[in-house]
Design an enzyme around this catalytic site. Structure first.
Site, PDB file in Angstrom:
ATOM      1  N   TYR A 116       0.845  -0.999  -0.025  1.00  0.00           N
ATOM      2  CA  TYR A 116       0.037   0.100   0.040  1.00  0.00           C
ATOM      3  C   TYR A 116       0.773   1.265   0.025  1.00  0.00           C
ATOM      4  CZ  TYR A 116      -3.143   3.768   1.027  1.00  0.00           C
ATOM      5  OH  TYR A 116      -4.079   4.874   0.795  1.00  0.00           O
ATOM      6  N   TRP A 118       1.996   4.706  -2.569  1.00  0.00           N
ATOM      7  CA  TRP A 118       2.044   5.344  -3.802  1.00  0.00           C
ATOM      8  C   TRP A 118       3.077   4.732  -4.767  1.00  0.00           C
ATOM      9  CZ3 TRP A 118      -0.447  10.213  -5.871  1.00  0.00           C
ATOM     10  CH2 TRP A 118      -1.583  10.571  -5.197  1.00  0.00           C
TER      11      TRP A 118
END
Length: 773
Positions: A116, A118
């Site tokens: 999890y 970017w």
């Protein structure tokens, strides 16, 4: 004399924007903002800075006791003991052996695939796609669903309007708002700092200029928020300060006034919604004996009842866009403000009209309001996961601490699996999770933790095996973000640092040891995969009426401008024009003010219609006597989450090396605090230090401390660099969504004088031992 041809301009995409690759005076590559970007971000310019590069993971490393004892090593050593750097062959063998052991002894339900974050703006080397494909082919893994940013919203919105991704990508475009909107209500502002980023890279940062054009066109803006510096239109903005977590109460009172004054739209409610009459019973107090009047809301929100009354009429007298920030659903009962905003917009009857209706997150990222054509970009196929177990993403600590216990999600009951191995790639839970002292305890439960990392983050320091990964500038990739302006060829700019490898190459090597290397790579290297996934993009773009060049031409050109395919958009316009021919994907096909589905779940904290529920912690509750500040933990202005925290641009925004915390002049005077002082923030969950900024742009009783400072814990559990997640609440927004509730947090603040005893060590590299030490 004939001049040599100018070198072909190269480009690079990052979440902060698109960059041109130049050559500095020292002959080294240098990043410049894209010339076509009217409002470029400075965040990503420091990606190659020495202050960032010194934190790189150079070689595979194994926690000393794990190298000696394997999964029987004491987990309490994570984050405390030295690492031993090893060769790639040994590291890959350790990973393959441990994966096989856990699968053989405990099954794939004992493996958590934690990716999890970017991670990369490149679409092929995006870390979660690589990890999930690898683990799916290994037999599956326990996954996470939803996001920290939108946990409550993602669970709720399919029941009442549409899935969140559909809503995000179909927001009314800025040009339509400029032409038609006369009143823009911003619950939680439109922070321009948030619009600097989008997954895949924003080519033209459009929001600043869009707001200014709306202001020039005569649109009036009202910012309903605890802070006043999160909506800049270049002109006047009315600020209505509101206690955090009370927006739902305000919206209910606005709805009450519209109903009593008969300024709502019964025809719209009848044709396009279901359940208004059921909700009306609650609104008028027939269900709970409390009419949701402006006087009632004033005592909760701190807003004058007469201002609430006038505001309701202003909504009805204008072409009104109601917008809400993501932050409002990152809170206790976070579903309610989203649901109530939709209900209020439905009562006004402007949904589907140009310039009216609602927005969920104008200003949350760069993309909302884009008029670009919509099609799916390059995607690395992940395959199918044979394991059905999952968790809501923000429940990672619960998963590790409470194996076998039940949890509810979207009306169903599930069990937390017993996780023995965590494999984390492309993210940093010790940035984005709440109550980090609790996460530290949870992190000691798995038998093994494997991490791919570029930098020695807090997560890497708490792993058993750390494999060094390349950064985007060290590999070939393709940059793309849905409904953004550009498709970008991203050729490698610099050689990999140390012994770092691409995640794809790492997984390919491990898969080969485990016997499925051919299935993982399909016989393709990275270059072959880029051609393959680009080919799929060409086909999908053609269906949207966009003709893309063949791969070799694309790679030679370096960038494709897609803005020529823009067209104005109005959210839910087709539904309004023909609700029978274009029904919503809800059970009724309409906007659900009352949801039979949610009502059937029987959950008090998220019933069948929008309601006001007291948050777990708030300024109107008893805990405020001990902790009288409501802490807002928003996104930082000088980085994306914790990425590039060590960069000079990020460091320039700190105070004495710490993240700034904003407090009001009245609160500062009462505590003898001045701008520049080091202050302590604490509650029963932890304590951190920060640099004070006294500002009239924040209301009394509220403090704001941005997320993303690298976690710097001390032995007593305190934190020295201003990471608010040692203070935030680690509970689900509700039993329905289990979303992140970080914005529900009370603290106390005081000046802190004993600064020298708290060294700043977040950027200290771990200790390394030789193989025989």
């Amino acid at each position: 004399m004939t001049q040599p041809p100018a070198p072909r301009l190269r480009y690079h995409a990052a979440h902060w924007g698109i960059y041109e690759i130049d050559q500095g005076e020292d002959g080294q590559p240098r990043l410049k903002p894209l010339a076509a970007d009217p409002d470029p971000s400075a965040i990503g310019l420091d990606q190659l800075d020495p202050a960032v590069a010194r934190l790189r993971v150079q070689r595979p490393a194994v926690r000393r006791s794990f190298l000696e004892h394997g999964h029987r090593a004491d987990p309490a050593g994570r984050g405390n003991e030295p690492f031993v750097e090893v060769g790639w062959d040994q590291a890959l063998d350790l990973v393959a052996t441990e994966l096989s052991r856990v699968r053989d002894q405990h099954g794939n339900r004992a493996i958590f695939g934690g990716s999890y974050g970017w991670s990369s703006a490149g679409r092929f080397h995006h870390a979660n796609g690589q990890l999930h494909r690898f683990l799916n082919l290994f037999g599956g893994y326990v996954r996470s669903v939803d996001s920290y940013s939108l946990g409550a919203g993602r669970a709720l919105m399919p029941h009442i309007v549409a899935p969140m991704d559909e809503i995000i990508q179909t927001h009314t475009s800025w040009d339509v708002l400029e032409a038609h909107t006369t009143l823009f209500i911003a619950f939680g502002g439109i922070p321009l700092k948030n619009t600097r980023v989008i997954g895949g890279g924003a080519g033209r940062h459009r929001v600043r200029d869009a707001l200014r054009r709306m202001q020039t066109a005569g649109c009036r803006f009202i910012n309903i928020s605890p802070v006043n510096d999160n909506l800049d239109t270049g002109g006047p903005v009315e600020w209505i300060p509101i206690r955090p977590n009370t927006d739902t109460a305000l919206m209910l009172a606005l709805a009450y006034v519209l109903l009593q004054a008969q300024r709502h739209d019964p025809a719209f409610l009848s044709r396009y919604t279901v359940g208004f009459e059921r909700f009306r019973l609650y609104l008028e107090g027939q269900e709970d004996g409390v009419a949701k009047t402006p006087e009632w809301a004033a005592g909760i929100t701190g807003i004058d009842s007469q201002r609430i009354h006038r505001l309701a009429f202003e909504l009805a007298d204008n072409r009104t866009m109601l917008n809400i920030a993501y932050a409002l659903q990152r809170a206790s009962h976070g579903e309610q403000p989203f649901w109530m905003l939709v209900t209020l917009a439905a009562m006004l009857g402007q949904i589907g009209l140009p310039g009216g209706g609602f927005g969920l997150g104008y200003g949350a990222m760069a993309g909302q309001g884009s008029a670009n054509a919509r099609f799916s970009g390059p995607t690395f196929p992940q395959g199918q996961n044979a394991v059905k177990d999952f968790i809501p993403v923000a429940r990672i600590a619960d998963l590790l601490l409470q194996p076998g216990t039940p949890f509810t999600y979207d009306g169903k009951t599930h069990l937390y699996p017993d996780i023995r191995l965590v494999y984390w790639v492309g993210g940093n839970p010790f940035h984005h999770h709440q109550d980090l002292n609790r996460l530290n305890l949870a992190w000691q439960r798995p038998e093994s933790i494997i991490v791919h990392e570029q930098y020695w983050t807090a997560t890497a320091k708490r792993a058993d095996i750390v494999l060094p990964a390349t950064i985007t500038l060290e590999r070939d990739d393709i940059g793309f973000a849905t409904k953004e302006d550009f498709l970008v060829a991203m050729p490698r700019v610099v050689a990999p640092q140390g012994e770092s490898r691409d995640d794809h190459d790492i997984f390919a090597a491990i898969a080969a040891q485990l016997g499925y290397g051919g299935r993982f790579t399909e016989g393709l290297n990275a270059s072959g995969w880029l051609r393959k996934i680009y080919g799929g993009t060409v086909e999908r773009a053609a269906k949207a009426g966009i003709e893309l060049p063949v791969f070799d031409e694309f790679w030679e050109r370096g960038i494709i401008d897609l803005s020529g395919y823009q067209r104005p958009g109005v959210m839910l316009e087709e539904f309004r024009r023909n609700p029978d021919g274009h029904p919503l994907a809800t059970p009724s096909g309409k906007i659900e003010i009352f949801s039979e589905t949610l009502a059937s779940y029987g959950q008090f904290d998220c019933p069948g219609y929008p309601v006001w529920r007291e948050p777990h912690e708030w300024l109107g509750g008893p805990l405020a006597r001990r902790f009288p500040f409501h802490l807002l933990s928003d996104q930082p202005a000088r980085r994306l989450h914790s990425q590039l925290d060590a960069a000079p641009f990020s460091e320039a925004g700190k105070m004495t090396g710490r993240e700034p915390v904003y407090i009001s002049p009245a609160d500062a005077e009462a505590r003898g605090i001045r701008t520049g002082d080091v202050v302590a923030l604490w509650n029963d969950r932890g304590r951190c230090l920060a640099g004070a900024v006294v500002s009239a742009e924040i209301m009394p009783g509220v403090a704001r401390l941005a997320t993303g400072a690298w976690y710097d814990p001390q032995a007593d559990g305190s934190e020295t660099r201003g990471n608010p997640n040692v203070l935030t609440l680690d509970v689900g927004a509700s039993s329905f969504s289990q979303g992140c509730a970080a914005q529900t947090c009370l603290v106390e603040i005081a000046k802190y004088d004993v600064v020298d005893s708290q060294p700043l060590e977040a950027w200290r590299l771990p200790e390394f031992l030789g193989a025989g030490d």
